[in-house]
Motif scaffolding. Structure first.
Motif, PDB file in Angstrom:
ATOM      1  N   PHE A   1       0.740  -1.288   0.112  1.00 24.47           N
ATOM      2  CA  PHE A   1      -0.211   0.205  -0.521  1.00 24.47           C
ATOM      3  C   PHE A   1       0.792   1.352   0.612  1.00 24.47           C
ATOM      4  O   PHE A   1       0.509   2.272  -0.550  1.00 24.47           O
ATOM      5  CB  PHE A   1      -1.089  -0.110   1.133  1.00 24.47           C
ATOM      6  N   ILE A   2       2.071   1.140   1.064  1.00 22.17           N
ATOM      7  CA  ILE A   2       2.175   1.934   1.201  1.00 22.17           C
ATOM      8  C   ILE A   2       3.587   2.333  -0.013  1.00 22.17           C
ATOM      9  O   ILE A   2       3.963   3.896  -0.934  1.00 22.17           O
ATOM     10  CB  ILE A   2       3.115   2.828   2.255  1.00 22.17           C
ATOM     11  N   SER A   3       3.819   1.488  -0.620  1.00 24.52           N
ATOM     12  CA  SER A   3       5.197   1.922  -1.654  1.00 24.52           C
ATOM     13  C   SER A   3       3.738   1.986  -3.536  1.00 24.52           C
ATOM     14  O   SER A   3       4.443   3.369  -4.002  1.00 24.52           O
ATOM     15  CB  SER A   3       5.544   0.084  -2.995  1.00 24.52           C
ATOM     16  N   PHE A   4       2.618   1.811  -3.426  1.00 21.56           N
ATOM     17  CA  PHE A   4       1.262   1.842  -4.093  1.00 21.56           C
ATOM     18  C   PHE A   4       1.539   3.724  -4.961  1.00 21.56           C
ATOM     19  O   PHE A   4       1.559   4.355  -4.894  1.00 21.56           O
ATOM     20  CB  PHE A   4       0.600   1.233  -3.999  1.00 21.56           C
ATOM     21  N   VAL A   5       1.135   4.635  -3.136  1.00 24.29           N
ATOM     22  CA  VAL A   5       1.020   5.920  -2.742  1.00 24.29           C
ATOM     23  C   VAL A   5       1.914   6.125  -3.315  1.00 24.29           C
ATOM     24  O   VAL A   5       1.777   7.293  -4.073  1.00 24.29           O
ATOM     25  CB  VAL A   5       0.381   5.484  -1.588  1.00 24.29           C
TER      26      VAL A   5
ATOM     27  N   LEU B   1       7.142   5.387   3.562  1.00 22.74           N
ATOM     28  CA  LEU B   1       6.292   6.467   4.379  1.00 22.74           C
ATOM     29  C   LEU B   1       6.794   7.967   5.048  1.00 22.74           C
ATOM     30  O   LEU B   1       6.839   8.713   4.280  1.00 22.74           O
ATOM     31  CB  LEU B   1       5.872   5.917   5.544  1.00 22.74           C
ATOM     32  N   LEU B   2       8.106   8.002   5.135  1.00 18.09           N
ATOM     33  CA  LEU B   2       9.153   8.795   5.320  1.00 18.09           C
ATOM     34  C   LEU B   2       9.401   9.882   4.076  1.00 18.09           C
ATOM     35  O   LEU B   2       9.654  11.071   4.169  1.00 18.09           O
ATOM     36  CB  LEU B   2      10.386   8.770   6.539  1.00 18.09           C
ATOM     37  N   ILE B   3      10.342   8.547   3.425  1.00 14.21           N
ATOM     38  CA  ILE B   3      10.483   9.839   1.639  1.00 14.21           C
ATOM     39  C   ILE B   3       8.845  10.606   1.112  1.00 14.21           C
ATOM     40  O   ILE B   3       9.336  11.498   0.699  1.00 14.21           O
ATOM     41  CB  ILE B   3      10.887   8.164   0.904  1.00 14.21           C
ATOM     42  N   LEU B   4       7.911   9.645   1.357  1.00 13.60           N
ATOM     43  CA  LEU B   4       6.854  10.517   0.482  1.00 13.60           C
ATOM     44  C   LEU B   4       6.136  11.265   1.540  1.00 13.60           C
ATOM     45  O   LEU B   4       5.511  12.249   0.691  1.00 13.60           O
ATOM     46  CB  LEU B   4       5.392   9.209   1.153  1.00 13.60           C
ATOM     47  N   THR B   5       6.647  11.413   3.067  1.00 12.96           N
ATOM     48  CA  THR B   5       6.261  13.040   3.443  1.00 12.96           C
ATOM     49  C   THR B   5       7.117  14.226   3.159  1.00 12.96           C
ATOM     50  O   THR B   5       5.992  15.741   3.293  1.00 12.96           O
ATOM     51  CB  THR B   5       6.358  12.517   4.810  1.00 12.96           C
TER      52      THR B   5
END
Length: 362
Positions: free
Chosen positions: A91-95, A276-280
């Motif tokens: 899920f996190i990878s997809f987002v 998740l941190l990279i996305l944030t």
């Protein structure tokens, strides 16, 4: 959980068993109408992927702020209260992949600024590299009467000078050339040179790729595109790198006490945290770009990046100690070696991946 109305018929569409509730007691299929709207399909996909309820948000909080707590809970058998490790990572990878791909690549607008001392104004003229304009295009404007010959000569002269600057002919800001001026020179040396000056196949691939990049881009474009390629490729490389990271954990710990599976669960949670941190940080940077550039906004951006990078590196140390239950010095020694080895290998892989995909960025 789905809030769709139950079917009027009490027979399960899958196994024809009598069903009185939302789920069939025989096969577990939902007793809802088979034809649904696209909105229902999308929401259902999201619910199935994340178990969209308190467990999803609890999982995110544990993952982000409680190093190794999620992994320990999973290994202790508390698996219904949190999202499964594989499902969480997917899920996190997809987002992350989707979000980064939605933002277009920023191109470098190389320009030269001329000062008009009489009117106290600045005239900004893009270079040939930034506009992909050739001299014949400017000559064409003169032929059709849009530019005078005098203005034509002036613009051509300015563009030639600024293009030379962009290519490093008039300054020292030249990106590393490794001693070769062009792909042609490298090929000639590789074919006709002595064995002492020839390079290996791996070096040849790297050098040829790098020289091709230099020939097609200005220094500014190389830096900007490379940074974009480096950042955007991190999620891809992390996915491919997970088995090796778990292997290093396996090599540094007791083989009888810890199975590869145990290290794999730890790796899934740790890499989910990294994504998740990279996305944030990525989303925060995009939001900050919406505000005017001031010393205050620059300080805020720098502070957020610094805290994010610190948390990204520090997170592994308490996570490692809590999960593997070592004393402080043993955990510090092992975790430092593991992080150092993996950072070096991962950095090399990301650089090579970025270089390999460089020319795909426009």
């Amino acid at each position: 959980m789905s809030k769709d109305k139950l079917r009027i018929d009490k027979n399960c569409l899958n196994c024809d068993h009598v069903v009185e509730e939302l789920y069939c007691p025989n096969c577990g299929q939902e007793n809802t109408p088979s034809r649904q709207t696209f909105h229902h399909l999308f929401i259902h996909f999201f619910e199935d992927l994340t178990h969209y309820d308190n467990s999803f948000w609890r999982t995110i909080v544990y993952l982000f702020f409680k190093p190794a707590a999620l992994t320990k809970a999973y290994m202790d058998g508390k698996r219904m209260s949190f999202l499964a490790p594989v499902r969480l990572y997917i899920f996190i990878s997809f987002v992350t992949f989707l979000t980064i791909s939605l933002f277009p690549t920023e191109t470098v607008n190389t320009k030269v600024i001329l000062k008009d001392t009489k009117n106290n104004k600045e005239l900004i003229i893009p270079t040939i590299d930034s506009l992909h304009i050739e001299e014949k295009s400017v000559n064409g404007l003169t032929k059709v009467g849009i530019l005078s010959q005098k203005n034509n000569d002036t613009i051509i002269k300015i563009l030639q000078q600024t293009t030379e600057i962009d290519h490093g002919k008039s300054n020292n800001k030249e990106v590393a050339d490794f001693g070769y001026k062009s792909v042609t020179e490298l090929d000639s040396i590789q074919k006709h040179g002595d064995n002492e000056i020839k390079v290996s196949k791996t070096e040849y691939w790297f050098l040829k790729k790098w020289l091709a990049v230099k020939e097609e881009n200005s220094n500014e474009q190389i830096v900007e595109k490379f940074m974009y390629a480096f950042t955007s490729n991190i999620p891809k490389v992390l996915f491919l790198y997970m088995p090796f990271f778990a292997l290093t954990l396996w090599l540094f710990h007791d083989k009888k006490k810890w199975y590869y599976f145990d290290h794999g669960i730890f790796t899934l949670h740790y890499f989910s945290f990294l994504l998740l941190l990279i996305l944030t940080l990525f989303l925060t940077e995009k939001v900050m770009l919406l505000f005017a550039t001031t010393p205050v906004t620059d300080w805020i951006r720098f502070s957020i990046k610094s805290v994010g990078i610190f948390w990204m590196i520090y997170y592994f140390f308490p996570a490692h100690r809590r999960y593997y239950q070592h004393d402080f010095l043993t955990s510090l020694y092992k975790s430092s070696l593991i992080i150092l080895i993996n950072l070096v290998v991962l950095f090399i892989l990301v650089v090579l991946f970025a270089l390999y995909t460089f020319n795909e960025i426009h």
